[in-house]
Design a protein around this motif. Structure first.
Motif, short mmCIF file in Angstrom:
data_model
loop_
_atom_site.label_atom_id
_atom_site.label_comp_id
_atom_site.label_asym_id
_atom_site.label_seq_id
_atom_site.Cartn_x
_atom_site.Cartn_y
_atom_site.Cartn_z
N ALA A 97 0.83 -1.20 0.00
CA ALA A 97 0.00 0.00 0.00
C ALA A 97 0.87 1.26 0.00
O ALA A 97 0.49 2.28 -0.60
N GLN A 98 2.02 1.22 0.66
CA GLN A 98 2.90 2.38 0.69
C GLN A 98 3.50 2.66 -0.70
O GLN A 98 3.68 3.80 -1.09
N TYR A 99 3.85 1.57 -1.38
CA TYR A 99 4.50 1.73 -2.69
C TYR A 99 3.51 2.24 -3.74
O TYR A 99 3.89 2.91 -4.67
N LEU A 172 2.58 -0.76 -12.41
CA LEU A 172 3.50 -1.50 -11.55
C LEU A 172 4.88 -0.86 -11.55
O LEU A 172 5.54 -0.76 -10.51
N ALA A 173 5.29 -0.39 -12.71
CA ALA A 173 6.61 0.25 -12.80
C ALA A 173 6.65 1.51 -11.95
O ALA A 173 7.64 1.78 -11.26
N ALA A 174 5.54 2.27 -11.94
CA ALA A 174 5.49 3.46 -11.10
C ALA A 174 5.62 3.08 -9.63
O ALA A 174 6.35 3.71 -8.86
N ASN A 175 4.91 2.00 -9.24
CA ASN A 175 5.00 1.54 -7.85
C ASN A 175 6.42 1.09 -7.52
O ASN A 175 6.92 1.33 -6.42
N CYS A 176 7.05 0.42 -8.48
CA CYS A 176 8.41 -0.07 -8.26
C CYS A 176 9.37 1.11 -8.08
O CYS A 176 10.28 1.06 -7.24
N MET A 179 8.97 2.26 -4.68
CA MET A 179 9.63 1.32 -3.78
C MET A 179 11.13 1.64 -3.73
O MET A 179 11.74 1.66 -2.67
N TRP A 180 11.71 1.89 -4.92
CA TRP A 180 13.13 2.21 -4.96
C TRP A 180 13.42 3.46 -4.14
O TRP A 180 14.35 3.50 -3.35
N TRP A 181 12.56 4.46 -4.31
CA TRP A 181 12.78 5.72 -3.59
C TRP A 181 12.70 5.51 -2.07
O TRP A 181 13.56 5.95 -1.33
N LEU A 182 11.65 4.80 -1.63
CA LEU A 182 11.45 4.61 -0.19
C LEU A 182 12.57 3.78 0.44
O LEU A 182 13.01 4.06 1.54
#
Lengths: 383, 615
Positions: A97-99, A172-176, A179-182
Motif C-alpha cells: 500500500a505504501q509503494y 506496476l513500474a510506477a510503484n516499483c 519502492m526504490w525511492w522509499l
C-alpha cells in the motif's frame, strides 16, 4: 535528524492483518532461528521493534519483509506467541500500500468490500465491453467461436491483451519506482554507484524466474509449489501474449496446446493445494488468512477453470455458443484479477520480491564498501 | 451497629474489573452468591453492577428510595471503590449514609470454598457483624508434633526452628538423604559462599536432634483428621542397610556389580546399586536402590555379594517396606522442585551434543567435591568394555573448554513451556560465568539473556562485578545450538549491538527453570490444598498469608509454593515454623482460615448480632 513516531502504527497494521505485536518482549529468538536473517538485514524482531515504537518512516524503508518467506519457524518458536511471521506478512501488505502511487491499494487492503466491489465493477465492464465489441465489431454471432466470423476474433483480443498488459506494467513500474525511492533512493546511509545498478541487474530476472531464495527454507515443498505456480503462470502468459492466435487456429497447434494443458494443470493443482492449506490452517503460513488472500486464490482458480472449460467446449464438444459465453465469463475473471491484483494487491509481489533481492544486494555492497578501507577511496585517508 | 430483624437491606454484587454483566447464567459462583443473598430474610433486593463505569448517585438514590432500603451492602473484590457513590446516594435518598457496608471477597475460579467464603462475607455484612468475629473457629486442643514433608533446605530450616523451640518434628524425605538440591550446589549467589559449608552443619544438626525424627526413603500416603489433629500415614521404603550398624566402610560398594548414573551427580558420574548419595549424607549410611539391585530384581536368585562382605552384618537384602502412623498438629509442605527438562527444547541440542550441560550438571562438574574435583572439563569419548558401547564421560584429566556459552530462560518465560519467570536462573548463570572465569581465566564466556533479573540484595552489584570480570553479556536469547565444521556454534541476535552472532563454543550451559516436583498433584489431593495454574501449591493470601493454605494447620514453604532463591526459601521456612509454633505453644487451634460453611458463619453472625443489639 529527528525521528517521527506514529503511535497508531500498530493499530494501522492491524487493518492489514497484524496481531499480537505488543506481546513481543524482544528476546531475539525469531531472528536467530530465521534462516534468512543475516546482517545487515535482521528480522523479524527489528520490524516488531519499529512497529512497537511507531517508526513509520523506517518501516516504509525496510526491505526485510520481502526477504521473509513465512516458513513460520519464528512463530512456532516464539516464547510470547507474538506471531512474528504473520507480522511480516502484514507488513508486506502495508508496504504494498505504501509503494502504490494511486492509493487504491490502501483502500483494497483495508476494506475487503472495496476490493470485491472493484473486482465486480471491472468484471461487469469487461463483460459488457466484450459483448458490445463482439456484436458491433466482431463476428456478431455468439454461434461462431474461432476462424472467420468469430464473435471475438483472436487478433482483436490479442490487441486488447497488449493494451491491458502495457497499462498494468506501467502502473506496476510506477510503484516499483516508489519502492526504490522509499527503500534505497532516499536512504543516505546507502550510496549505490550507478555501475552496481547495471552489473547486478541480472538478479531481478534470476529471482523472478527461479525464486531461488525460497528454496533456502528448511522445507522445500512450499518453494516447489510456488515455483510450479509461477512456471505455469508464465507459460500461460507467454502463450496468451505471443501465441493467442495459434491457440485459436483451426487446425490445432499441438505444441501450443500441450503447453496450455500443462500450465492449466499446474495452475489448478497449485491453487487448489493452497486453498486447501488455508482452509485447514495446516501450517503457520496458512493459519492466518487475510481476505485478500482468499480473493486472489479464488480468482485464480476461477480463471484457470473457465479457461480450460471454454477450450474444452470448443475443441472437444464443438459447442461454439457455450464456448463463447464461457470465454466472456473467463475474461470477466481474468481482467479484474490482473487489474486489481497485479498493481494494487497480493500479486504485486511478483515485482517487489525480486526487486527487494536486487536492492538488498546493492545495499549490502554499498555498506561493505563504506565499511572497508579499500572501498573508501573517494574519502581522503585520514593518515 | 445492631440490626433489627425488620431492617430492609439491598445487596449490590459488583462484578470484577472487565467483567460484563452476563445475559444468561453468570461467572463461576456468582449465581450461587446471588441466590444465597436473596434468601437472607433482611435482604429485599439483590442487583449486579459492573465495576466501571462508576454508577450515578442520583440513579442509585432513586433505586434506594423505590425499595425503601435502610442499608446497602456492596459485595465484590473491591467494593470500597463504589462506596463514595453509595454514601452519597443514601444521603440523597434520605437514608443513613453510614449504613453502606462492604463485603470483600474474591470469587477466584468459582471453587466451592471461594463461594462459601463470599456468601459468608455477604451474610456478615447484611447483619452488620465484622467478618473476622463471626468466622473465628471453635478452639480445640492441638497436637504438639509437626510433620515436615521434604528434607531440602526449606524442610531442614523449618524442622530446626521448631525443634530448637523444644517441639517434636517428624521429617519425611523421599530420597535416601537430607539436603535436597542445595546439597548439590557448588556456590551460592551473590556471596559465593560454599553451599555445602552452610547446609551440611544444618543437616547434621537435624540428624542428631533429639526432637526430630528423620525418615528418609519415605513418603506420606495418607492424611486424616482436622486442623490441629492430623493422623499421617507414612510409607518407609526399605533401606536394606541398618543405618545404626553401618560404618560407611565402602566394602559393600566395592563388590557391587551394578553401575548406574548417580542422581546426586546429576548423571555426570556413576554409582553402585548399594551406595551413599554423597559423603556428608544424613543419615550417614549406605542404602540399596531396589530398582537397580540384582538381588532385589531377581528376587534373591542372584548376587547378594555385599551381604557377605559386610563385616558389621548391617545389610538385610530381604527387608520390606513398612507403613507407620504419626499424630501431628501441623503439617509443613516443603517439597521443592524439579529442574525443567532441557531435552524439551530441541534446538539447544541437549543430549544431541555431549557438551551441552544443564545447570545441575554444571553445578556438580564445578563442585570441588564433584566427580572431577571441581575441574571444569569437556566430556570425552570412552569405550565402555562391559556394555560394549562408546559413551561420553567427564574425565578429571579431560580437556578444558576454551569458550563457554550460557543460555538463560531455558523453559522459562516461554508460552510453549513454562510462562513464568523462575527467578533464580539469571543469578545462578552469573555465578556460573564467574566460576568459569575464575577457574579458566583464558576461556571466553558468553551470557545470552532476555532481561537480567538481578532483583535481590546485592544482586545488581554482582551483575556489575561479573561484567567487569570480562564476561561477554549479550542481550538476546540465543536461538539455537548448531554444529559447524565439527564445533558447536551458538547463534543468537545481539539486540543492543544490532548484530547476528555465531560464536563457536566448546561448552553450552542451559539455565533451566524450576517447575513443581512430579508428585505435587497427588500430594495436593492427599492434603486437600490447592495448586496454582502452574502446579505450585497455592498460598492462602499472596500478601498477607503467603505460608498458609486453604486447609488450617497445613503450611507451605520454599519453591513448592513458587520459584525462589535460597535466602527467600530459608526466610519462608522460618516464617512457617513460627506459624506452626503459634498453635503448638498456645495449645489451641484458632485458625480463621477456613472450614466453616456459609450457613455456620451466618448463624454465628446472627448470635453476635443479637448480642450486640442487647448491649
Amino acid at each position: 535528524m529527528a525521528v517521527r513516531a506514529n503511535p497508531r502504527l500498530i493499530d494501522e497494521l492491524e487493518l492489514y492483518g497484524a496481531e499480537d505485536v505488543q506481546k513481543c518482549y524482544h528476546c531475539g529468538n525469531c531472528s536467530a532461528v530465521c534462516p534468512f536473517s543475516r546482517e545487515p538485514f535482521l528480522f523479524p524482531r527489528k520490524s516488531m521493534r519499529y512497529l512497537q515504537m511507531g517508526l513509520e518512516e523506517r518501516l516504509a524503508g525496510t526491505l526485510e519483509p520481502w526477504l521473509c518467506y513465512y516458513c513460520g519457524e519464528c512463530s512456532e518458536q516464539c516464547p510470547r506467541e507474538a506471531e512474528p511471521g504473520e507480522t511480516m506478512m502484514s507488513i508486506r501488505r502495508w508496504l504494498t500500500a505504501q509503494y502504490d502511487v494511486t492509493g487504491l491499494s490502501k483502500l483494497f487492503y483495508r476494506s475487503w468490500r472495496a476490493e470485491l466491489a472493484a473486482v465486480l465493477l471491472v468484471a461487469l465492464l469487461t463483460g459488457a465491453g466484450f459483448l458490445l465489441f463482439g456484436l458491433k465489431y466482431g463476428g456478431g454471432s455468439l454461434g461462431v467461436y474461432a476462424g472467420p466470423g468469430a464473435f471475438l476474433p483472436a487478433s482483436s483480443v490479442h490487441v486488447f491483451d497488449w493494451i491491458l498488459g502495457g497499462t498494468l506494467a506501467a502502473l506496476l513500474a510506477a510503484n516499483c519506482a516508489r519502492m526504490w525511492w522509499l527503500t534505497t533512493g532516499r536512504d543516505r546511509r546507502v550510496r549505490v554507484p550507478l555501475l552496481d545498478y547495471v552489473t547486478r541487474a541480472f538478479l531481478v530476472p534470476l529471482h523472478f524466474v527461479t525464486q531461488k531464495r525460497y528454496r533456502e527454507c528448511e522445507s522445500k515443498r512450499p518453494w516447489a509449489v510456488h515455483f510450479a505456480l509461477v512456471a505455469s503462470y508464465l507459460t500461460m502468459l507467454v502463450l496468451i501474449m505471443l501465441f493467442l492466435e495459434s491457440l485459436h487456429a483451426a487446425p490445432a497447434n499441438r505444441l501450443a496446446h500441450a503447453f496450455g494443458y500443462l500450465a492449466t494443470a499446474g495452475l489448478l493443482g497449485t491453487t487448489l493445494y493452497a486453498l486447501r492449506g488455508r482452509w485447514r490452517r495446516a501450517t503457520p503460513l496458512h493459519r492466518h488468512s487475510h481476505e485478500t488472500d482468499w480473493v486472489f486464490l479464488v480468482l485464480l482458480v476461477y480463471v484457470a477453470a473457465t479457461g480450460i472449460l471454454q477450450h474444452a467446449l470448443y475443441r472437444w464438444f464443438g459447442l461454439d455458443t457455450a464456448a463463447n459465453v464461457v470465454y466472456i465469463a473467463h475474461l470477466m475473471g481474468a481482467v479484474p484479477m490482473l487489474a486489481v491484483e497485479v498493481p494494487f494487491s497480493k500479486w504485486s509481489h511478483l515485482a517487489y520480491r525480486p526487486l527487494a533481492m536486487y536492492f538488498a544486494d546493492l545495499h549490502e555492497r554499498a555498506l561493505a564498501r563504506a565499511a572497508s578501507p579499500a572501498g573508501a577511496q573517494s574519502v581522503p585517508a585520514a593518515a | 451497629m445492631s440490626v433489627a430483624a425488620s431492617q430492609r437491606v439491598g445487596v449490590f454484587l459488583i462484578l470484577d474489573d472487565g467483567e460484563r454483566p452476563p445475559a444468561r447464567g453468570g461467572p463461576p459462583g456468582l449465581d450461587l452468591i446471588r441466590s444465597y443473598s436473596s434468601q437472607l430474610p433482611e435482604v429485599v433486593r439483590v442487583s449486579t453492577l459492573p465495576a466501571t463505569p462508576r454508577p450515578d448517585p442520583l440513579a442509585l438514590a432513586s433505586a434506594i428510595r423505590r425499595d425503601t432500603l435502610e442499608a446497602v451492602v456492596l459485595a465484590g473484590a473491591n467494593p470500597g471503590a463504589l462506596k463514595p457513590a453509595f454514601t452519597r446516594a443514601m444521603d440523597l435518598a434520605g437514608a443513613d449514609p453510614a449504613r453502606v457496608r462492604l463485603a470483600r471477597f474474591r470469587r477466584g475460579d468459582g471453587s466451592d470454598r471461594a463461594t462459601e467464603a463470599a456468601q459468608a462475607a455477604v451474610a456478615c455484612a447484611v447483619l452488620g457483624v465484622p467478618y473476622h468475629l463471626a468466622t473465628i473457629r471453635e478452639t480445640r486442643a492441638v497436637h504438639a508434633g509437626t510433620l515436615v514433608i521434604g528434607g531440602g533446605v526449606a524442610g531442614i530450616q523449618a524442622a530446626l526452628e521448631i525443634a530448637d523451640a523444644g517441639q517434636r518434628v517428624v521429617l519425611v524425605e523421599k530420597t535416601g538423604t537430607l539436603g535436597g538440591h542445595m546439597a548439590m550446589f557448588d556456590k551460592t549467589f551473590p556471596t559465593l559462599d560454599c553451599a555445602a559449608c552452610i547446609l551440611t552443619p544444618k543437616m547434621v544438626a537435624v540428624g542428631q536432634h533429639e526432637m526430630i525424627e528423620v525418615m528418609t526413603l519415605s513418603e506420606v500416603i495418607g492424611v486424616d483428621g482436622t486442623p490441629g489433629n492430623y493422623r499421617v500415614e507414612i510409607r518407609n521404603r526399605a533401606r536394606r542397610v541398618d543405618p545404626a550398624a553401618c560404618v560407611a566402610c565402602h566394602a559393600c560398594m566395592e563388590v557391587c556389580p551394578t553401575i548406574v548414573p548417580s542422581e546426586f551427580d546429576a548423571g555426570i558420574a556413576t554409582r553402585k546399586a548399594i551406595f551413599m548419595p554423597f559423603p556428608q549424607a544424613v543419615p550417614n549410611a549406605y542404602l540399596i536402590d531396589a530398582a537397580s539391585c540384582v538381588y532385589v530384581q531377581t528376587e534373591g536368585q542372584r548376587c547378594g555379594a555385599c551381604v557377605k562382605k559386610c563385616a558389621k552384618q548391617a545389610i538385610d537384602l530381604d527387608a520390606e517396606d513398612e507403613v507407620v502412623l504419626r499424630d501431628v498438629g501441623n503439617i509443613i509442605v516443603a517439597t521443592g522442585y524439579e529442574p525443567f527438562p532441557a531435552e524439551q527444547v530441541e534446538r539447544y541440542g541437549f543430549r544431541r551434543y555431549p557438551n551441552v550441560l544443564t545447570a545441575l550438571e554444571f553445578e556438580r562438574l564445578t563442585n570441588a567435591s564433584g566427580p572431577t574435583g571441581g575441574r571444569i572439563v569437556m566430556k570425552t569419548k570412552r569405550f565402555n568394555k562391559r556394555r560394549k558401547v562408546e559413551e561420553w564421560v567427564c574425565d578429571p584429566e579431560g580437556p578444558q573448554p576454551a569458550s563457554v556459552a550460557i543460555i538463560h530462560c531455558v523453559g522459562s518465560r516461554d508460552r510453549n513451556h513454562n510462562p513464568y519467570c523462575s527467578r533464580v536462573c539469571c543469578m545462578y548463570s552469573l555465578k556460573f560465568a564467574h566460576l568459569v572465569r575464575e577457574k579458566l581465566p583464558d576461556a571466553r564466556c558468553y551470557e545470552f539473556y532476555i532481561d537480567m533479573r538481578a532483583f535481590g540484595k546485592g544482586y545488581e552489584e554482582f551483575f556489575e562485578r561479573i561484567k567487569e570480570e570480562g564476561v561477554a553479556v549479550v542481550r538476546g536469547r540465543s536461538a539455537k545450538v548448531i554444529e559447524k565444521d565439527g564445533r558447536m556454534v551458538v547463534r543468537g541476535e545481539d539486540i543492543l549491538g544490532d548484530r547476528m552472532l555465531e560464536y563457536p563454543v566448546d561448552m553450552v550451559l542451559l539455565s533451566v527453570g524450576l517447575q513443581p516436583s512430579p508428585g505435587s498433584a497427588d500430594l495436593a489431593a492427599l492434603l486437600g490444598i490447592g495448586r496454582d495454574e502452574h502446579g505450585f501449591f497455592r498460598e492462602l493470601e499472596y500478601n498477607a498469608d503467603p505460608t498458609g493454605t486453604e486447609r488450617g494447620g497445613i503450611f507451605v514453604a520454599g519453591v513448592c509454593q513458587g520459584p525462589k532463591d535460597i535466602p527467600d526459601t530459608v526466610a519462608q521456612a522460618a516464617a512457617v515454623a513460627a506459624r506452626a509454633l503459634r498453635s503448638v505453644v498456645s495449645g489451641i487451634e484458632r485458625d480463621s482460615s477456613g472450614g466453616l460453611t456459609a450457613a455456620q458463619v451466618e448463624s454465628r453472625a446472627r448470635e453476635l448480632a443479637t448480642q450486640l443489639a442487647a448491649l
